[in-house]
Design a protein around this motif. Structure first.
Motif, PDB file in Angstrom:
ATOM      1  N   ARG A 202      -2.909  13.441  -3.290  1.00 21.36           N
ATOM      2  CA  ARG A 202      -3.356  14.696  -3.908  1.00 21.36           C
ATOM      3  C   ARG A 202      -2.590  14.973  -5.196  1.00 21.36           C
ATOM      4  NH1 ARG A 202      -4.060  16.296   1.587  1.00 21.36           N
ATOM      5  NH2 ARG A 202      -1.882  16.942   1.763  1.00 21.36           N
ATOM      6  N   HIS A 203      -1.296  14.712  -5.172  1.00 24.38           N
ATOM      7  CA  HIS A 203      -0.479  14.921  -6.374  1.00 24.38           C
ATOM      8  C   HIS A 203      -0.980  14.052  -7.522  1.00 24.38           C
ATOM      9  CE1 HIS A 203       3.061  15.265  -8.942  1.00 24.38           C
ATOM     10  NE2 HIS A 203       3.145  13.950  -8.949  1.00 24.38           N
ATOM     11  N   LEU A 204      -1.261  12.791  -7.243  1.00 18.87           N
ATOM     12  CA  LEU A 204      -1.727  11.875  -8.293  1.00 18.87           C
ATOM     13  C   LEU A 204      -3.110  12.286  -8.809  1.00 18.87           C
ATOM     14  CD1 LEU A 204      -0.548   8.494  -6.746  1.00 18.87           C
ATOM     15  CD2 LEU A 204       0.337   9.574  -8.817  1.00 18.87           C
ATOM     16  N   ALA A 205      -3.961  12.779  -7.916  1.00 19.19           N
ATOM     17  CA  ALA A 205      -5.294  13.220  -8.336  1.00 19.19           C
ATOM     18  C   ALA A 205      -5.202  14.367  -9.333  1.00 19.19           C
ATOM     19  CB  ALA A 205      -6.112  13.631  -7.116  1.00 19.19           C
ATOM     20  N   ARG A 206      -4.232  15.250  -9.139  1.00 21.80           N
ATOM     21  CA  ARG A 206      -4.063  16.372 -10.066  1.00 21.80           C
ATOM     22  C   ARG A 206      -3.629  15.894 -11.452  1.00 21.80           C
ATOM     23  NH1 ARG A 206      -1.172  18.750  -5.234  1.00 21.80           N
ATOM     24  NH2 ARG A 206      -2.777  19.981  -4.146  1.00 21.80           N
ATOM     25  N   HIS A 207      -3.055  14.687 -11.507  1.00 22.15           N
ATOM     26  CA  HIS A 207      -2.654  14.115 -12.795  1.00 22.15           C
ATOM     27  C   HIS A 207      -3.720  13.180 -13.357  1.00 22.15           C
ATOM     28  CE1 HIS A 207       1.519  15.529 -13.304  1.00 22.15           C
ATOM     29  NE2 HIS A 207       1.523  15.606 -11.990  1.00 22.15           N
ATOM     30  N   GLY A 208      -4.872  13.149 -12.718  1.00 25.91           N
ATOM     31  CA  GLY A 208      -5.990  12.380 -13.252  1.00 25.91           C
ATOM     32  C   GLY A 208      -6.071  10.944 -12.788  1.00 25.91           C
ATOM     33  N   PHE A 209      -5.204  10.533 -11.876  1.00 28.17           N
ATOM     34  CA  PHE A 209      -5.254   9.165 -11.373  1.00 28.17           C
ATOM     35  C   PHE A 209      -6.216   9.066 -10.189  1.00 28.17           C
ATOM     36  CE2 PHE A 209      -0.981   9.451 -13.281  1.00 28.17           C
ATOM     37  CZ  PHE A 209      -1.079   8.420 -14.207  1.00 28.17           C
ATOM     38  N   VAL A 210      -6.807   7.892 -10.024  1.00 24.60           N
ATOM     39  CA  VAL A 210      -7.723   7.631  -8.917  1.00 24.60           C
ATOM     40  C   VAL A 210      -6.926   6.891  -7.845  1.00 24.60           C
ATOM     41  CG1 VAL A 210      -9.871   6.536  -8.203  1.00 24.60           C
ATOM     42  CG2 VAL A 210      -9.644   7.463 -10.531  1.00 24.60           C
ATOM     43  N   SER A 211      -6.594   7.573  -6.766  1.00 34.47           N
ATOM     44  CA  SER A 211      -5.686   6.978  -5.789  1.00 34.47           C
ATOM     45  C   SER A 211      -6.371   6.737  -4.452  1.00 34.47           C
ATOM     46  CB  SER A 211      -4.464   7.879  -5.578  1.00 34.47           C
ATOM     47  OG  SER A 211      -4.843   9.152  -5.121  1.00 34.47           O
ATOM     48  N   THR A 212      -5.897   5.700  -3.768  1.00 39.72           N
ATOM     49  CA  THR A 212      -6.403   5.341  -2.447  1.00 39.72           C
ATOM     50  C   THR A 212      -5.221   5.039  -1.541  1.00 39.72           C
ATOM     51  OG1 THR A 212      -8.373   4.324  -3.444  1.00 39.72           O
ATOM     52  CG2 THR A 212      -7.873   3.756  -1.154  1.00 39.72           C
ATOM     53  N   VAL A 213      -5.198   5.624  -0.371  1.00 35.54           N
ATOM     54  CA  VAL A 213      -4.139   5.334   0.602  1.00 35.54           C
ATOM     55  C   VAL A 213      -4.532   4.085   1.386  1.00 35.54           C
ATOM     56  CG1 VAL A 213      -2.853   6.180   2.596  1.00 35.54           C
ATOM     57  CG2 VAL A 213      -3.564   7.781   0.789  1.00 35.54           C
ATOM     58  N   VAL A 214      -3.617   3.109   1.395  1.00 32.33           N
ATOM     59  CA  VAL A 214      -3.887   1.833   2.054  1.00 32.33           C
ATOM     60  C   VAL A 214      -2.839   1.604   3.140  1.00 32.33           C
ATOM     61  CG1 VAL A 214      -4.168  -0.660   1.750  1.00 32.33           C
ATOM     62  CG2 VAL A 214      -4.820   0.916  -0.104  1.00 32.33           C
ATOM     63  N   PRO A 215      -3.184   1.763   4.420  1.00 34.89           N
ATOM     64  CA  PRO A 215      -2.227   1.441   5.483  1.00 34.89           C
ATOM     65  C   PRO A 215      -1.953  -0.062   5.519  1.00 34.89           C
ATOM     66  CG  PRO A 215      -4.039   2.815   6.285  1.00 34.89           C
ATOM     67  CD  PRO A 215      -4.444   2.314   4.938  1.00 34.89           C
ATOM     68  N   VAL A 216      -0.672  -0.418   5.655  1.00 33.79           N
ATOM     69  CA  VAL A 216      -0.269  -1.826   5.688  1.00 33.79           C
ATOM     70  C   VAL A 216       0.495  -2.071   6.980  1.00 33.79           C
ATOM     71  CG1 VAL A 216       1.037  -3.657   4.538  1.00 33.79           C
ATOM     72  CG2 VAL A 216      -0.122  -1.905   3.171  1.00 33.79           C
ATOM     73  N   ARG A 217       0.120  -3.125   7.684  1.00 33.87           N
ATOM     74  CA  ARG A 217       0.811  -3.494   8.914  1.00 33.87           C
ATOM     75  C   ARG A 217       1.698  -4.701   8.646  1.00 33.87           C
ATOM     76  NH1 ARG A 217       0.143   1.269  10.744  1.00 33.87           N
ATOM     77  NH2 ARG A 217      -2.039   1.889  10.990  1.00 33.87           N
ATOM     78  N   GLY A 218       2.972  -4.589   9.040  1.00 32.27           N
ATOM     79  CA  GLY A 218       3.899  -5.680   8.796  1.00 32.27           C
ATOM     80  C   GLY A 218       3.524  -6.948   9.547  1.00 32.27           C
ATOM     81  N   GLY A 219       3.258  -6.836  10.818  1.00 29.63           N
ATOM     82  CA  GLY A 219       2.838  -7.989  11.601  1.00 29.63           C
ATOM     83  C   GLY A 219       3.851  -9.115  11.564  1.00 29.63           C
ATOM     84  N   ASP A 220       3.356 -10.346  11.368  1.00 25.15           N
ATOM     85  CA  ASP A 220       4.227 -11.520  11.345  1.00 25.15           C
ATOM     86  C   ASP A 220       4.880 -11.734   9.985  1.00 25.15           C
ATOM     87  OD1 ASP A 220       3.584 -12.063  13.988  1.00 25.15           O
ATOM     88  OD2 ASP A 220       1.840 -13.292  13.429  1.00 25.15           O
ATOM     89  N   GLU A 221       4.366 -11.079   8.940  1.00 24.10           N
ATOM     90  CA  GLU A 221       4.928 -11.227   7.602  1.00 24.10           C
ATOM     91  C   GLU A 221       6.168 -10.354   7.431  1.00 24.10           C
ATOM     92  OE1 GLU A 221       1.963 -12.021   4.023  1.00 24.10           O
ATOM     93  OE2 GLU A 221       1.366 -10.254   5.156  1.00 24.10           O
TER      94      GLU A 221
END
Length: 273
Positions: A202-221
């Motif tokens: 939301r903060h980035l959107a107010r500054h005009g950026f197009v943001s997407t939240v991407v969940p990342v799973r550590g897993g074996d890496e």
């Protein structure tokens, strides 16, 4: 913020011709002044006396520096590049380079395999991060500078990741796309809040950026590899990371994202502390 002062860090070896070309291209793309600092680490005087007379020992190092300066001049051609050399004990090199870094917008390093002395490279990068207040950009070999229109941020709601996001958005194009990578994140009162990544989006959107939240799973890496994979899969051209959210000692013993990635990655890494 426009990039107008670039500092690139090299050593006296001859493995970094591609990085030197990349640094010259980076400065040209940004219409910025480029300074190069050559690290020439000297062992202690006692050590020098065990292998050669002092004057012979120092002459070897002087010749290596002169040869490096000539290689830089040949690559730079008519381009105006400032070259500084620090020939001293490693502990002094770390301090002096961090001071030089304070007068640059960004500090460039090549991948670890483009240096003759990777441990000196690592310690110098760490000193800059902890002491200069400036971001470090580690570029892969053959990197061609371009406008930052799509970046990823390894977001863990810490002071360090906040600084990384600030530095990355300062260099990014207006309305750039930003992938907010949240690694194995859980809702917390003092950090992520009830929905990891949502507040900063939301903060980035107010500054005009197009943001997407991407969940990342550590897993074996390893965590660092998981973030790099997620950034590349999403199409980001830069991955920004907060450096050393944990202590250096803890990361040396247990590992951590910063220690894992300071050697470089297939895409540019922007570290801030």
């Amino acid at each position: 913020m426009a990039i107008k002062d670039v500092l690139a860090v090299v050593d006296t070896g001859d493995k970094d011709e591609q990085f030197l070309r990349d640094a010259l291209g980076f400065a040209e793309f940004h219409n910025a002044s480029l300074s190069l600092v050559i690290l020439s680490a000297l062992p202690s005087a006692d050590y020098a006396l065990t292998i050669a007379r002092p004057y012979a020992f120092l002459q070897d190092y002087t010749e290596a520096v002169e040869a490096k300066q000539q290689r830089i001049a040949a690559l730079a051609g008519s381009t105006n590049v400032e070259v500084r050399t620090i020939s001293d004990q490693p502990s002094v090199i770390f301090v002096k380079t961090a001071v030089y870094a304070r007068y640059a917008d960004v500090i460039l390093f090549g991948p670890a395999n483009s240096y003759d002395h990777p441990p000196i490279r690592r310690e110098t990068a760490e000193s800059i991060l902890f002491s200069s207040g400036r971001p470090v950009l580690i570029v892969p070999g053959g990197y061609k500078a371009r406008a930052i229109e799509h970046l990823a941020i390894g977001w863990n709601a810490t002071r360090e990741s906040t600084h990384a996001l600030r530095d990355a958005t300062a260099f990014a194009s207006p309305r750039a796309k930003i992938d907010i990578l949240v690694l194995d994140a859980k809702p917390t009162v003092n950090g992520h809040g009830s929905e990891p990544g949502a507040d900063i989006a939301r903060h980035l959107a107010r500054h005009g950026f197009v943001s997407t939240v991407v969940p990342v799973r550590g897993g074996d890496e390893a965590d660092g590899d998981a973030l790099v994979t997620a950034a590349r899969n999403g199409g980001a051209t830069v991955l920004a990371l907060g450096a050393y959210g944990h202590s250096r000692l803890r990361e040396m013993i247990l590992g951590g994202v910063t220690r894992d990635l300071l050697g470089g990655a297939p895409l540019p890494l922007l570290f801030s502390h």
